[in-house]
Design an enzyme around this catalytic site. Structure first.
Site, PDB file in Angstrom:
ATOM      1  CG  HIS A 221      -2.049  -0.990   1.098  1.00 39.88           C
ATOM      2  ND1 HIS A 221      -3.129  -1.002   1.949  1.00 39.88           N
ATOM      3  CD2 HIS A 221      -2.249  -2.001   0.207  1.00 39.88           C
ATOM      4  CE1 HIS A 221      -3.963  -1.981   1.592  1.00 39.88           C
ATOM      5  NE2 HIS A 221      -3.438  -2.603   0.548  1.00 39.88           N
TER       6      HIS A 221
ATOM      7  CD  GLU B 193      -2.148   4.128   2.926  1.00 43.98           C
ATOM      8  OE1 GLU B 193      -1.714   3.401   2.008  1.00 43.98           O
ATOM      9  OE2 GLU B 193      -3.346   4.170   3.231  1.00 43.98           O
TER      10      GLU B 193
ATOM     11  CB  CYS C  37      -6.216  -0.779   4.973  1.00 43.89           C
ATOM     12  SG  CYS C  37      -4.507  -1.365   5.050  1.00 43.89           S
TER      13      CYS C  37
ATOM     14  CB  CYS D  15      -1.688   1.393   6.096  1.00 47.13           C
ATOM     15  SG  CYS D  15      -1.147   0.617   4.561  1.00 47.13           S
TER      16      CYS D  15
HETATM   17  N1  5HC Z   1      -5.415   3.140   1.898  1.00 53.69           N
HETATM   18  C1  5HC Z   1      -5.124   2.338   0.869  1.00 53.69           C
HETATM   19  N2  5HC Z   1      -3.896   2.419   0.295  1.00 53.69           N
HETATM   20  C2  5HC Z   1      -3.588   1.649  -0.777  1.00 53.69           C
HETATM   21  O1  5HC Z   1      -2.485   1.752  -1.317  1.00 53.69           O
HETATM   22  N3  5HC Z   1      -4.530   0.762  -1.266  1.00 53.69           N
HETATM   23  C3  5HC Z   1      -4.256   0.027  -2.492  1.00 53.69           C
HETATM   24  C4  5HC Z   1      -4.319  -1.459  -2.497  1.00 53.69           C
HETATM   25  C5  5HC Z   1      -4.775  -1.752  -3.902  1.00 53.69           C
HETATM   26  O2  5HC Z   1      -3.688  -1.602  -4.811  1.00 53.69           O
HETATM   27  C6  5HC Z   1      -5.752  -0.639  -4.173  1.00 53.69           C
HETATM   28  C7  5HC Z   1      -7.188  -0.951  -3.814  1.00 53.69           C
HETATM   29  O3  5HC Z   1      -7.713  -1.699  -4.846  1.00 53.69           O
HETATM   30  P1  5HC Z   1      -9.263  -1.932  -5.028  1.00 53.69           P
HETATM   31  O4  5HC Z   1      -9.702  -2.912  -3.968  1.00 53.69           O
HETATM   32  O5  5HC Z   1      -9.947  -0.595  -4.863  1.00 53.69           O
HETATM   33  O6  5HC Z   1      -9.398  -2.512  -6.416  1.00 53.69           O
HETATM   34  O7  5HC Z   1      -5.278   0.446  -3.406  1.00 53.69           O
HETATM   35  C8  5HC Z   1      -5.752   0.635  -0.695  1.00 53.69           C
HETATM   36  C9  5HC Z   1      -6.087   1.405   0.364  1.00 53.69           C
HETATM   37  C10 5HC Z   1      -7.440   1.281   0.976  1.00 53.69           C
HETATM   38  O8  5HC Z   1      -7.427   1.179   2.343  1.00 53.69           O
HETATM   39 ZN    ZN Z   2      -3.111  -0.205   3.719  1.00 56.18          ZN
END
Ligand code: 5HC
Ligand code: ZN
Length: 159
Positions: free
Chosen positions: A77, A79, A103, A106
């Site tokens: 992710h 973060e 999430c 993170c």
């Molecule tokens: N805060 C976040 N940072 C992130 O970098 N992500 C990333 C993980 C996946 O590559 C994408 C979410 O994919 P999708 O489930 O919307 O197809 O975003 C997801 C979240 C959500 O909590």
């Molecule tokens: Zn995350």
């Protein structure tokens, strides 16, 4: 001559950097960017969601739904990438600008690394258990949660 008055604010600058970093993501569905900033407004680190180092963007899955092979197994992710990209020492007391609410995984990394404020833009997964757990942990740990309110300013970048 007076100084320029239409310069971007710190918040626009740091969220803008996070938005720009998200443009590097290969994720076909959701691109996320993060920018970690010190208490005195210096950028410490930047990240976006992507495959781990050495894991080819062309070989690992980008799909969401395939039970035995999907992107969620692999992607780092934004973060966590921003936290891990920092090689300068401690992130104690810093803040993180992120284009999507962190999430729960993170959130753990944010708390443990000493980041004290999360400034987020979108919150499209707010009803999921992960984000509910994330907010619970961040609040309990005393990490300030701030919603970024877009100003509507357009910044043009020609590359
Ligand atoms: N805060 C976040 N940072 C992130 O970098 N992500 C990333 C993980 C996946 O590559 C994408 C979410 O994919 P999708 O489930 O919307 O197809 O975003 C997801 C979240 C959500 O909590
Ligand atoms: Zn995350």
């Amino acid at each position: 001559m007076p100084k320029r008055s239409d310069y971007i604010t710190w918040d626009e600058y740091f969220m803008g950097v996070a938005i720009l970093a998200a443009q590097r993501s290969k994720d076909p569905n959701t691109q996320v960017g993060a920018c970690i900033v010190s208490q005195d407004n210096k950028i410490l680190s930047i990240g976006y969601n992507g495959m781990p180092l050495g894991c080819s963007d062309d070989e690992f899955a980008w799909g969401r739904d395939v039970e035995h092979d999907n992107k969620y197994f692999y992607i780092v992710h934004s973060e966590l990438n921003a936290i891990l990209n920092y090689r300068g020492g401690s992130l104690e007391g810093s803040k993180i600008y992120v284009t999507l609410f962190p999430c729960n995984e993170c959130a753990k990394a944010i708390i443990q690394s000493g980041i004290r404020e999360v400034i987020y833009w979108q919150d499209k997964y707010k009803d999921t258990p992960e984000v509910i757990a994330s907010k619970r942990m961040l609040r309990t740990a005393g990490v300030q949660i701030t919603e970024y309110i877009p100003t509507g300013r357009t910044v043009n970048i020609s590359v």
